[in-house]
Design an enzyme around this catalytic site. Structure first.
Site, short mmCIF file in Angstrom:
data_model
loop_
_atom_site.label_atom_id
_atom_site.label_comp_id
_atom_site.label_asym_id
_atom_site.label_seq_id
_atom_site.Cartn_x
_atom_site.Cartn_y
_atom_site.Cartn_z
N GLU A 85 0.83 -1.21 0.00
CA GLU A 85 0.00 0.00 0.00
C GLU A 85 0.86 1.26 0.00
OE1 GLU A 85 -3.12 -0.11 2.96
OE2 GLU A 85 -3.28 2.07 2.98
N LYS A 265 -6.71 -1.34 11.84
CA LYS A 265 -6.14 -1.69 10.52
C LYS A 265 -4.96 -0.77 10.23
CE LYS A 265 -5.80 -1.64 5.83
NZ LYS A 265 -5.01 -0.72 5.00
N ASP A 281 5.03 -14.74 11.16
CA ASP A 281 3.72 -15.22 10.73
C ASP A 281 2.66 -14.13 10.95
OD1 ASP A 281 1.25 -16.47 10.54
OD2 ASP A 281 1.88 -18.29 11.55
N HIS A 378 -2.94 11.10 -0.10
CA HIS A 378 -3.13 10.02 -1.07
C HIS A 378 -3.23 10.57 -2.48
CE1 HIS A 378 -4.66 6.61 1.73
NE2 HIS A 378 -3.48 7.08 2.05
C1 MEV Z 1 -5.54 2.99 5.46
O1 MEV Z 1 -4.76 1.90 5.04
C2 MEV Z 1 -5.52 3.10 6.96
C3 MEV Z 1 -6.43 4.16 7.55
O2 MEV Z 1 -7.77 3.97 7.09
C4 MEV Z 1 -6.35 4.00 9.04
C5 MEV Z 1 -7.32 4.86 9.82
O3 MEV Z 1 -8.40 5.22 9.30
O4 MEV Z 1 -7.02 5.13 11.00
C6 MEV Z 1 -6.02 5.54 7.12
#
Ligand code: MEV
Length: 425
Positions: A85, A265, A281, A378
């Site tokens: 990413e 995430k 892992d 982005h």
């Molecule tokens: C994108 O890979 C991760 C985010 O969505 C994490 C977040 O929203 O805190 C930017």
């Protein structure tokens, strides 16, 4: 035409490719070329990769990047990251630099205990079973001695075993719950071998062993990462207001599972990248981390922030079962290189480095989300990628970047502007 095949695993690599490309692709030549394009010219290296798994046809490349300028407990690191990413490595690098002039990351190992269980069914009297377990306990430890010998020399091994009555959760279900210290190895094979030896010894006609397996839920293999600084050092303007927003964003993630998952995430963007780069892992880590995030029955944010006496503090506790010996760690040349880059860390060091990378990633995301939004960064990258595909001169590139500074970036809009510029030339 049936595409079910017997004896696939026995075929040579070329035979497998031929069969697959003949049966599953419209253009078998292109499919073959694509697979072969990623083979290594180095025969020994290719064979090494072939043997990691079964039915290997090719190699699947992931970018291997590095985020420099991390200071963790006063020591500097350049952290290797394997991730597909865009923006993840850039964010980690920027945040590492930011905190390097504010005391860096502080990390602490809270605990390093791992768990394995022998799950079994028993219909008899619970007290009688406890009596049998107590009588057998030292013998159960004894049968693992040949397996634990080297680990014990390194200061690890089995910490304890206990009988757990789980009949309230499931009729007749019991387990032998075993805790381990696996030192610098992740320890999956070690734990599973010990458990199987224990199960064999414990088995009786009235004890039906169902399975013996380590648990990837490791809430007692925990590391804390934190950063802190005076609130006014956090932002150039409106520091108190923005710090408050940062805290609110994490309070929302703590209260609301939809946001919590995305927040976590973001943390895993950093964690998985290091886990992968060091040959660990990531599925085990992912499973364990998310179970931990839901440990009180609701999925919550792993990270938290507060302001106390004018000092902003941002931290998280995260369970990470990692190894720096065994598995792929020394077998995969790039995993080995990653560990060397990290100055040959112990498993505890690696837990701390990985947690810092995760916290850095989360900091970058929350800071962006509560200020400019993440799309700005982005989109900037998106714009650079579009411009790269055009045959633009340096001047034209600079113009396009400036032109789109405050405009919506789409592929079409950039190409149109580029064409317009060229028409005027
Ligand atoms: C994108 O890979 C991760 C985010 O969505 C994490 C977040 O929203 O805190 C930017």
């Amino acid at each position: 035409m049936s595409r079910i095949i017997a004896g696939f695993s026995k075929m040579s690599k070329q035979e497998k490719i031929d069969w697959l490309t003949d049966n599953f692709f419209e253009n078998s030549i292109i499919a073959k070329e694509t697979l072969q394009q990623y083979w290594s010219d180095d025969r020994v290296l290719q064979e090494l990769h072939d043997d990691f798994i079964e039915n290997t046809l090719s190699n699947f490349y992931m970018p291997y990047g590095v985020a420099p300028n991390f200071i963790i407990n006063g020591k500097d690191y350049a952290i290797p990251m394997v991730v597909e990413e865009s923006s993840v490595v850039a964010a980690a690098s920027l945040v590492a630099k930011f905190w390097s002039s504010r005391g860096g990351f502080k990390t602490t190992i809270i605990s390093t205990t791992k768990v394995g269980q022998v799950h079994f069914m028993y219909k008899g009297d619970a007290k009688g079973l406890q009596f049998y377990f107590d009588k057998m306990k030292s013998q159960l430890l004894r049968v693992t001695e040949p397996i634990t010998k080297n680990m014990r020399i390194r200061g690890g091994g089995i910490i304890d075993l206990e009988l757990r009555n789980k009949t309230k959760e499931l009729a007749n279900y019991y387990q032998i719950h075993v805790t381990f210290d696996t030192k610098d190895s992740m320890g999956a094979n070690f734990i599973n071998s010990c458990l199987e030896a224990i199960a064999n010894e414990f088995e009786r006609p009235d004890i039906e062993i169902v399975m013996s397996i380590l648990s990837n839920y490791v809430p007692e293999c925990l590391v804390r990462a934190e950063v802190s600084c005076p609130v006014n050092d956090l932002y150039e303007n409106d520091a108190a207001l923005l710090a408050q927003k940062f805290i609110q964003a994490l309070q929302i993630a703590n209260a609301e599972p939809h946001r919590a998952v995305t927040n976590n995430k973001g943390i895993m963007n950093g964690v998985d990248a290091v886990v992968l780069a060091t040959g660990n892992d990531f599925r085990a880590v992912e499973a364990g981390v998310h179970a931990f995030a839901a440990r009180d029955g609701q999925y919550r944010s792993l990270s938290h922030a507060e302001i106390k006496d004018g000092v902003f503090k941002f931290w998280m506790d995260i369970p990470l079962s990692l190894g720096t010996v065994g598995g792929l760690t020394k077998l995969h040349p790039l995993a080995k290189l990653s560990l060397e880059l990290l100055q040959n860390p112990s498993a505890e060091d690696l837990m701390q480095i990985t947690a810092a990378a995760g916290l850095a990633q989360n900091f970058a995301a929350i800071r962006a989300l509560t200020t400019t939004g993440i799309q700005k960064g982005h989109m900037k990258l998106h714009l650079t990628n579009i411009i790269k595909q055009l045959d633009a001169t340096e001047n034209e590139k600079a113009f396009l970047i400036q032109y789109f500074e405050n405009k919506t970036i789409t592929h079409n809009a950039v190409v149109e502007k580029y064409k317009e510029m060229r028409a005027f030339d």
